[in-house]
Design an enzyme around this catalytic site. Structure first.
Site: not given
Ligand code: UD1
Ligand code: CA
Length: 459
Positions: A11-12, A16, A73, A78, A387, A423, A440
Site C-alpha cells: 500500500a505504500g 524514496r 488501506q 505503518g 494510409y 519495376a 509508370r
Molecule cells: C520494513 C521493516 C524492516 C525490514 C524491511 C525489510 C517495518 C516497520 N520495517 O522496513 O524491519 O527490515 O521492511 O525490507 O515494517 N506498507 C504498507 N502500508 C503501510 C506501510 C508500508 O502497505 O502503511 C508496505 C509498503 O508498500 C512496502 C512494505 O509495506 O511494500 C514495507 O514498507 P517500507 O516502508 O518499505 O518498510 P521498510 O522501511 O523497508
Molecule cells: Ca522496504
C-alpha cells in the site's frame, strides 16, 4: 493439515523512489515487484492470498487480478496497520499466516516454504525470516539476548548505536500463528521515531506474553533485498537477471555475454539457441531451438520458431515461423506474421502483415496492412501505400508474384497469383492472374538535348 494464508504489503507510496509510479509496480526484469512476490507465494498453494493496497490500488489490482484478494488501506499508518486491514478476511481463521513485503522481489517460494516448515517445527507463534548483511543499514535489526534468543526487532531509526552494529536483519517476511498475529496487532502502538504502527513490534508483544518466537536465518542474503529507491531497484534487476540467465544456460541456451543480456522473467528459449551480446528479450517472448539471435536484437512479445537467425533487429508483438532469416536492421512491428522459410533482409519494416512461406523481402521494403502469398519476391524499395491520412487500407499479394524494385502498391489493391509488377510501378488498380502490370510513364530520350542546353548557357 494446517491452513495457510498470506498477506502481501503493497500500500505504500514509496516516497524514496521519487516516482509517479507506485513503488511496488516498478518492474524488475519485466514484472512488477509485487507480482514477483505474489507469484512466488502462489507456488506454495496457500489457501488465501490477501494483498494490502493503498497508493495506486487500482493499478496494483489490475496487475494481480485472479492471483490475490485485496483489501484497501486508506491511510498508510505503518506495516502493522497494513496487516490489520486484512482482519475481516482473516482474523477468525485458524492457521498459519505468511506476511511478505511487496518490495522484496527476489524472495523465492523455496525460502518461504522453509520458513513455514521451521515455524511449525519450532511450534512458534511467530517466526522471522532473517539474514546477515555486511551493510545492514536501513533494515530492522534482530536483537537477541545473551543466549541468542530473539527479543525484538528494532528499526534503523529507533536503534541505539550498539543496535545499529547488529548485522542480522529483518527481511520483512514472517510467519505467524494467525490468531496470535491479530491479537498482537491490536496492541501495537505508534510510539516510535516514525510515528508508525510497526509490524515488527508484534515480536516483542508476543515475547512479553511468553509465546515462542523464532528466527529462521537464510543463507542466501540476496533474496532479502528490499527496494526502497532506484539504486536498490537496479541492484534487484541485476540479481534477478543473473538468476534468469543462469536458468537459461542450465537449460541448454548459450549466452555469449550474460552480463549484457537482458531477459525478462517470463521469456522462454529452446535448447541450443545462441544469444549474442547486447540482446534484450522482453515480455512473454518465446524463442525456439537452434536459433541464433545476434548482437543488438530487441524482442518484445515475439514468438520465434526453430532455426531462426535474427541479426540486429527489433521484433514487437509478432510471430516468426521456422527457418526464417531476419536482418540486419529489420523492424517487425505489431501483428506481423512471418511464416516458414521467409527471408527478411536489411532495412525491412512490416506492420500488421502476413508474409507466407518461402517469400523473400530482401531489402528496403515496407509492408503494412498486407497479405503476401507464398514464394513471392518483393524487390528492393517496394512499399505499401497503406494510409491516406485518415484510414488504413489493405494490400493483397497472391502466390508466386514478382514485384519489381521500387514499386508503390497503393492500397486497397489486390495483386493476383503468378503476376509480375514492372519495376518502378505505382500500382493503383488490381492486377489479374498471370498479368504483367506496368504503372509508370514511358521513357523519352531527347537526343542531343544536353548539347543544346550547354550551348544556351555558353558552356
Ligand atoms: C520494513 C521493516 C524492516 C525490514 C524491511 C525489510 C517495518 C516497520 N520495517 O522496513 O524491519 O527490515 O521492511 O525490507 O515494517 N506498507 C504498507 N502500508 C503501510 C506501510 C508500508 O502497505 O502503511 C508496505 C509498503 O508498500 C512496502 C512494505 O509495506 O511494500 C514495507 O514498507 P517500507 O516502508 O518499505 O518498510 P521498510 O522501511 O523497508
Ligand atoms: Ca522496504
Amino acid at each position: 493439515m494446517t491452513k495457510q494464508y498470506a498477506v502481501v504489503l503493497a500500500a505504500g507510496q514509496g516516497t524514496r523512489m521519487k516516482s509517479k509510479l507506485y513503488k511496488v509496480l516498478h518492474p524488475v526484469c519485466g514484472k512488477p515487484m509485487v507480482e514477483h512476490v505474489v507469484d512466488q507465494i502462489g507456488r506454495l498453494n496457500v489457501d488465501k492470498i490477501v494483498t494490502i493496497v493503498g497508493h495506486g490500488a487500482e493499478d496494483v489490482r489490475t496487475h494481480l487480478e485472479g492471483k490475490s484478494e485485496f483489501v484497501k488501506q486508506e491511510e498508510q499508518l505503518g506495516t502493522a496497520h497494513a496487516v490489520l486491514q486484512a482482519k475481516e478476511l482473516l482474523a477468525d481463521l485458524e492457521g498459519t499466516t505468511i506476511v511478505v513485503c511487496g518490495d522484496t522481489p527476489l524472495i523465492e517460494s523455496e525460502t518461504i516454504g522453509a520458513l513455514v516448515k521451521y515455524h511449525s517445527e519450532k511450534r512458534a507463534k511467530a517466526t522471522i525470516l532473517t539474514t546477515t548483511l555486511d551493510n545492514p543499514s536501513g533494515y530492522g535489526r534482530i536483537i537477541r539476548d545473551d543466549l541468542g534468543i530473539v527479543e525484538k526487532i528494532v528499526e534503523q531509526k529507533d536503534a541505539t548505536e550498539k543496535e545499529q552494529r547488529v548485522q542480522e536483519i529483518n527481511t520483512g517476511t514472517y510467519c505467524f500463528d494467525n490468531r496470535a498475529l491479530f491479537n498482537a496487532l491490536s496492541k501495537v502502538s505508534n510510539d516510535n521515531a516514525q510515528g508508525e504502527y510497526y509490524l515488527p513490534d508484534v515480536i516483542k508483544i508476543l515475547k512479553d506474553e511468553d509465546e515462542v518466537v523464532a528466527a529462521y536465518r537464510m543463507a542466501n542474503f540476496e533474496e532479502s533485498l528490499g527496494v526502497n529507491d532506484r539504486v536498490a531497484l537496479a541492484e534487484a534487476a541485476r540479481l534477478m537477471r543473473h538468476r534468469i540467465n543462469e536458468r537459461h544456460m542450465r537449460n541448454g541456451v548459450t549466452l555469449v555475454d550474460p552480463a549484457s543480456t537482458y531477459i525478462d522473467v517470463d521469456v522462454e528459449i529452446g535448447q541450443d539457441t545462441v544469444i549474442e551480446a547486447n540482446v534484450t528479450l522482453r515480455g512473454k517472448t518465446k524463442i525456439g531451438s537452434d536459433c541464433v539471435i545476434s548482437n543488438g536484437c530487441v524482442f518484445d512479445r515475439a514468438e520465434i520458431g526453430d532455426r531462426v537467425h535474427v541479426r540486429s533487429s527489433e521484433i514487437e508483438d509478432s510471430k516468426v515461423g521456422d527457418d526464417v532469416t531476419i536482418g540486419p536492421f529489420a523492424h517487425l512491428r505489431p501483428d506481423s506474421e512471418i511464416k516458414t522459410g521467409v527471408k527478411i533482409g536489411n532495412y525491412v519494416e512490416t506492420k500488421n502483415a502476413v508474409i507466407d512461406e518461402g517469400t523473400k523481402l530482401p531489402h528496403f521494403i515496407y509492408m503494412g496492412d498486407a497479405e503476401v502469398g507464398k514464394n513471392v519476391n518483393v524487390g528492393c524499395g517496394t512499399i505499401t501505400v497503406n494510409y491516406d491520412g485518415f484510414n488504413k487500407f489493405k494490400t493483397k499479394i497472391g502466390d508466386n508474384v514478382f514485384v519489381g524494385c521500387n514499386s508503390n502498391l497503393v492500397a486497397p489493391v489486390e495483386i493476383a497469383d503468378n503476376t509480375y509488377i514492372a519495376a518502378g510501378s505505382t500500382i493503383t488498380d488490381d492486377v489479374p492472374e498471370d498479368a504483367l502490370a506496368i504503372g509508370r510513364a514511358r521513357q523519352v530520350n531527347k537526343v542531343g538535348y544536353v548539347k543544346k542546353i550547354r550551348a544556351k548557357h555558353d558552356k
